[in-house]
Design an enzyme around this catalytic site. Structure first.
Site, short mmCIF file in Angstrom:
data_model
loop_
_atom_site.label_atom_id
_atom_site.label_comp_id
_atom_site.label_asym_id
_atom_site.label_seq_id
_atom_site.Cartn_x
_atom_site.Cartn_y
_atom_site.Cartn_z
CB CYS A 100 -0.91 -0.01 1.23
SG CYS A 100 -1.91 1.48 1.36
CB CYS A 122 -0.58 2.59 4.09
SG CYS A 122 -2.04 1.85 3.37
CG ASP A 123 3.28 1.29 4.29
OD1 ASP A 123 2.74 1.74 5.32
OD2 ASP A 123 3.23 0.09 3.95
#
Ligand code: NAP
Length: 309
Positions: free
Chosen positions: A136, A139-140
């Site tokens: 992701c 997200c990261d």
């Protein structure tokens, strides 16, 4: 151990499930939506959505999920968090079992369990997940400020997220197993114009190496050449696999990939059971399709219930 019955149970709270929830709640049906994680599903993993109608400036996946949930809740959506582990769809009253032992039953079921990121399945991947291996970018990405990262895949997700990663990383190497991207042309054009992205064509990742975190990738070119690439992170964005653990796949006549076939009204082969969104056997997996199928499924379930009475 609780046991409750509803006319309609919607399993999953991504765009398909939330739209089904909106339609069911607005139609004042006796319904329940069951979601095991955060409402929004995979759309939460999408940095930016440019092609959902009604939002001319685009919006983040998170915002779209939040708006969908808020709209359904305005009509008094009944929802709960729960993990369905098995079901019996062999009789007109369908039975669902949750991991806490609760039993639920329903006359109609809409399966909106969606899909999850596919893994590469190479040595080092599992061990280094969360330590440099990610599924992701949304997200990261911020963890990789001024670092060199790799993205694997050639579809819309990989190419779009490679571009997103360049906001943080110093360099993004996109590794694709063929010499041509699968992503939509407009997405490709944007990526090709981005100087921070370079490409390794006809290349697969055969291993991920590192101790505390990712240090390098083992690569294999189609011509047989082996090489190594030093990176500090790798984003594996190579498509999806169905979330079908809890489903009776044989009864639902699942396709080879484990997705559920339906007709265009979202009816599965089991009467009173419908499927909508990414869990359906189909070619196109877009948020707009998932939402449309969620609406179709509720209308089909409503018709089924009317004919039952
Ligand atoms: P996808 O379109 O299925 O693409 C998967 C990519 O990963 C392909 O390039 C494929 O290579 C590669 N791949 C698959 N298995 C692999 C493996 N084991 N090793 C290496 N590479 C592998 O998946 P996606 O990009 O996640 O998109 C899923 C759906 O969402 C699609 O329908 C897509 O159009 C849609 N989507 C749309 C948007 C948008 O409209 N903005 C954004 C994101 C996603 P090959 O090309 O060689 O098969």
């Amino acid at each position: 151990m609780a046991a409750t019955h509803h006319s309609l149970i919607i399993l999953g709270g991504g765009p398909a499930g939330l739209t089904a929830g909106l339609y069911a709640a607005r139609a004042r049906m006796d319904h329940l939506l069951i979601e095991k994680g955060a409402e929004g599903g995979q759309v939460l993993l999408t940095d930016w959505i440019d092609n959902y109608p009604g939002f001319p400036d685009g919006l983040s996946g998170f915002d779209l999920a939040e708006k969908m949930a808020a709209q359904a809740k305005r009509f008094d959506l009944h929802s709960m968090f729960g993990n369905v582990i098995s079901m019996d769809l062999s009789a007109p009253i369908k039975q669902l079992e949750l991991d806490n032992g609760d039993q639920l039953s329903c006359d109609t079921l809409i399966i909106c369990t969606g899909a999850s990121p596919r893994m590469l399945g190479v040595p080092g991947e599992k061990e280094l997940t969360g330590k440099g291996v990610s599924y992701c970018a949304t997200c990261d990405a911020p963890f990789y400020r001024n670092m060199h990262v790799a993205v694997v895949g050639g579809g819309n997700t990989a190419v779009q997220e490679a571009a997103h990663l360049t906001k943080f990383a110093s360099k993004v190497t996109l590794i694709h197993r063929r010499d041509e991207l699968r992503a939509t042309k407009v997405v490709q054009e944007k990526a090709f114009a981005n100087e921070k992205i370079d490409y390794l064509w006809d290349t697969t990742v055969t291993g991920i190496e590192g101790n505390e975190g990712v240090e390098s990738l083992r690569l294999l070119n189609r011509d047989g050449t082996k090489s190594s690439l030093a990176v500090e992170g790798i984003f594996v964005l190579i498509g999806v696999i169905p979330n079908n653990d809890m489903l009776p796949l044989d009864m639902l006549n699942a396709d080879q990939g484990g997705f559920i076939p339906t007709n265009c009204e979202t009816n599965t082969v089991i009467e009173g059971v419908f499927a909508a969104g990414d869990i359906r056997s189909k070619k196109v997996r877009q948020v707009i399709n998932a939402a449309g199928e969620g609406a179709t499924a509720v209308l089909a379930a409503e018709e089924y219930l009317t004919n039952l009475n």
